[in-house]
Design a protein around this motif. Structure first.
Motif, PDB file in Angstrom:
ATOM      1  N   ASN A  52       0.932  -1.051   0.032  1.00 15.87           N
ATOM      2  CA  ASN A  52       0.066   0.001   0.077  1.00 15.87           C
ATOM      3  C   ASN A  52       0.939   1.184   0.045  1.00 15.87           C
ATOM      4  O   ASN A  52       1.022   1.704   0.947  1.00 15.87           O
ATOM      5  CB  ASN A  52      -0.841   0.027   1.310  1.00 15.87           C
ATOM      6  N   LEU A 103      -0.472   4.566   1.389  1.00 11.11           N
ATOM      7  CA  LEU A 103      -0.464   4.653   2.937  1.00 11.11           C
ATOM      8  C   LEU A 103       1.004   5.021   3.434  1.00 11.11           C
ATOM      9  O   LEU A 103       1.353   5.805   4.214  1.00 11.11           O
ATOM     10  CB  LEU A 103      -0.862   3.453   3.740  1.00 11.11           C
ATOM     11  N   TRP A 115       0.269  -3.138   7.441  1.00 15.00           N
ATOM     12  CA  TRP A 115      -0.852  -2.576   6.943  1.00 15.00           C
ATOM     13  C   TRP A 115      -0.478  -2.066   5.440  1.00 15.00           C
ATOM     14  O   TRP A 115      -1.028  -2.016   4.359  1.00 15.00           O
ATOM     15  CB  TRP A 115      -1.569  -1.443   7.592  1.00 15.00           C
ATOM     16  N   PRO A 167      -1.334  -6.260   1.693  1.00 12.09           N
ATOM     17  CA  PRO A 167      -2.456  -5.735   1.387  1.00 12.09           C
ATOM     18  C   PRO A 167      -3.984  -6.324   1.908  1.00 12.09           C
ATOM     19  O   PRO A 167      -5.039  -5.815   1.906  1.00 12.09           O
ATOM     20  CB  PRO A 167      -2.815  -5.577  -0.082  1.00 12.09           C
ATOM     21  N   LYS A 211      -5.674  -5.460   5.970  1.00  8.59           N
ATOM     22  CA  LYS A 211      -6.527  -4.017   6.421  1.00  8.59           C
ATOM     23  C   LYS A 211      -6.552  -4.038   7.702  1.00  8.59           C
ATOM     24  O   LYS A 211      -7.244  -4.655   8.313  1.00  8.59           O
ATOM     25  CB  LYS A 211      -7.400  -3.953   5.230  1.00  8.59           C
ATOM     26  N   GLN A 257      -8.757   2.395  10.338  1.00  6.00           N
ATOM     27  CA  GLN A 257      -8.817   3.184   9.088  1.00  6.00           C
ATOM     28  C   GLN A 257      -9.238   4.606   9.233  1.00  6.00           C
ATOM     29  O   GLN A 257      -8.684   5.518   8.635  1.00  6.00           O
ATOM     30  CB  GLN A 257      -9.942   2.471   8.070  1.00  6.00           C
ATOM     31  N   SER A 293     -10.944   6.386   1.611  1.00  2.00           N
ATOM     32  CA  SER A 293     -11.023   5.875   0.391  1.00  2.00           C
ATOM     33  C   SER A 293      -9.734   5.958  -0.372  1.00  2.00           C
ATOM     34  O   SER A 293      -9.282   5.453  -1.743  1.00  2.00           O
ATOM     35  CB  SER A 293     -12.301   6.576  -0.550  1.00  2.00           C
ATOM     36  N   TRP A 347      -7.349   3.299   1.394  1.00  2.00           N
ATOM     37  CA  TRP A 347      -7.692   2.043   0.973  1.00  2.00           C
ATOM     38  C   TRP A 347      -8.946   2.109  -0.289  1.00  2.00           C
ATOM     39  O   TRP A 347      -9.951   2.231   0.195  1.00  2.00           O
ATOM     40  CB  TRP A 347      -8.435   1.242   2.307  1.00  2.00           C
ATOM     41  N   ASP A 393     -10.787   0.677  -2.107  1.00  2.00           N
ATOM     42  CA  ASP A 393     -11.875  -0.229  -2.217  1.00  2.00           C
ATOM     43  C   ASP A 393     -12.833   0.001  -1.170  1.00  2.00           C
ATOM     44  O   ASP A 393     -14.018  -0.671  -0.796  1.00  2.00           O
ATOM     45  CB  ASP A 393     -11.402  -1.813  -2.111  1.00  2.00           C
ATOM     46  N   GLU A 394     -12.541   0.921  -0.056  1.00  2.00           N
ATOM     47  CA  GLU A 394     -13.443   1.560   0.863  1.00  2.00           C
ATOM     48  C   GLU A 394     -14.034   2.684   0.287  1.00  2.00           C
ATOM     49  O   GLU A 394     -13.578   3.571  -0.253  1.00  2.00           O
ATOM     50  CB  GLU A 394     -12.763   1.864   2.246  1.00  2.00           C
TER      51      GLU A 394
END
Length: 250
Positions: free
Chosen positions: A3, A6, A34, A38, A41, A47, A59, A62, A64-65
């Motif tokens: 990620n 992040l 984290w 991947p 999460k 988050q 989002s 991450w 897909d959030e």
């Protein structure tokens, strides 16, 4: 793949992994996982906390959030109605709520004494027991520090513990019914919670004010919403930490 969003957000913030971990209350290796794994999460609460700390959208970190706007919209959809005080809520709303229960029937209170005097509510509990619906009562432990503090906060002192003992006596005929369980908790409650399947009444607690004068949220779970589930998760935490009792006197 790692990620990198992040990782980059942490670098841009000027914080080290150790500082981020300390702010979030997790181990530095957790933050590294984290980033590097991947599939690992963080929980939603972490988050949100991470996004707030790094001044980013969840989002973005991450992808897909959902965005905070989407989460907020879903939360608003879960709010059926806001009552300024419990005293203005029709008594029949509680019995209507529980009469539809088929999977979940939870009462989380310190005493909830007013409900123990409702004969219709008692009948509903007995009917649900006969139908095989699990019924869970969580009342405050009258010997606990949390109950003592709440009594002082409301200005009624030891009367709070007395109300709980009286409530348990009123519930006496319900003890031993199939599927009906009672537990005593020592939790600091911020809300009294009344759940029936995917609906809930959350009666807030205010310092120095009895619960009957505090607001009530009528919630209904909707797909994608998180408000109902946040309260539902707290019910499970109270239940897990509470002490089972088999009679009104413990």
């Amino acid at each position: 793949m790692a990620n990198e969003r992040l990782r980059g957000a942490i670098v841009d913030s000027g914080l080290t992994f150790e500082e981020v971990a300390a702010r979030l209350g997790v181990a530095p290796k957790t933050v590294e996982r984290w980033i590097n794994d991947p599939e690992r999460k963080p929980y939603r609460r972490f988050q949100y906390a991470t996004a707030s700390l790094l001044k980013c959208e969840v989002s973005y970190l991450w992808p897909d959030e959902r965005t905070s706007a989407e989460v907020t919209a879903s939360g608003n959809a879960e709010l059926v109605r806001l009552y300024p005080h419990r005293s203005v809520v029709a008594q029949t709303l509680w019995t209507q709520l529980y009469s539809t229960a088929s999977r979940s029937f939870d009462v989380v209170v310190y005493s909830g004494f007013w409900l123990t005097e409702d004969a219709h509510f008692h009948r509903i509990v007995k009917e649900k027991s006969a139908d095989g619906v699990p019924v869970r009562f969580m009342l405050g432990d009258p010997e606990s520090q949390a109950v003592a503090v709440r009594g002082e906060d409301e200005g009624i002192g030891t009367a709070m513990a007395g109300k709980i003992r009286n409530a348990l006596i009123n519930y006496g005929p319900l003890f031993g019914l199939p599927g009906v369980e009672f537990r005593l908790h020592a939790t600091t409650l911020y809300n009294s919670l009344y759940r029936s399947d995917d609906e809930m009444l959350a009666n807030g607690h205010l310092y120095g004010v009895g619960a009957y004068m505090a607001p009530v949220l009528h919630l209904r779970r909707v797909p994608g919403g998180e408000l109902f589930d946040a309260y539902a998760e707290s019910i499970e935490r109270v239940w897990d930490a509470a002490r089972p009792i088999s009679s009104p006197v413990g």
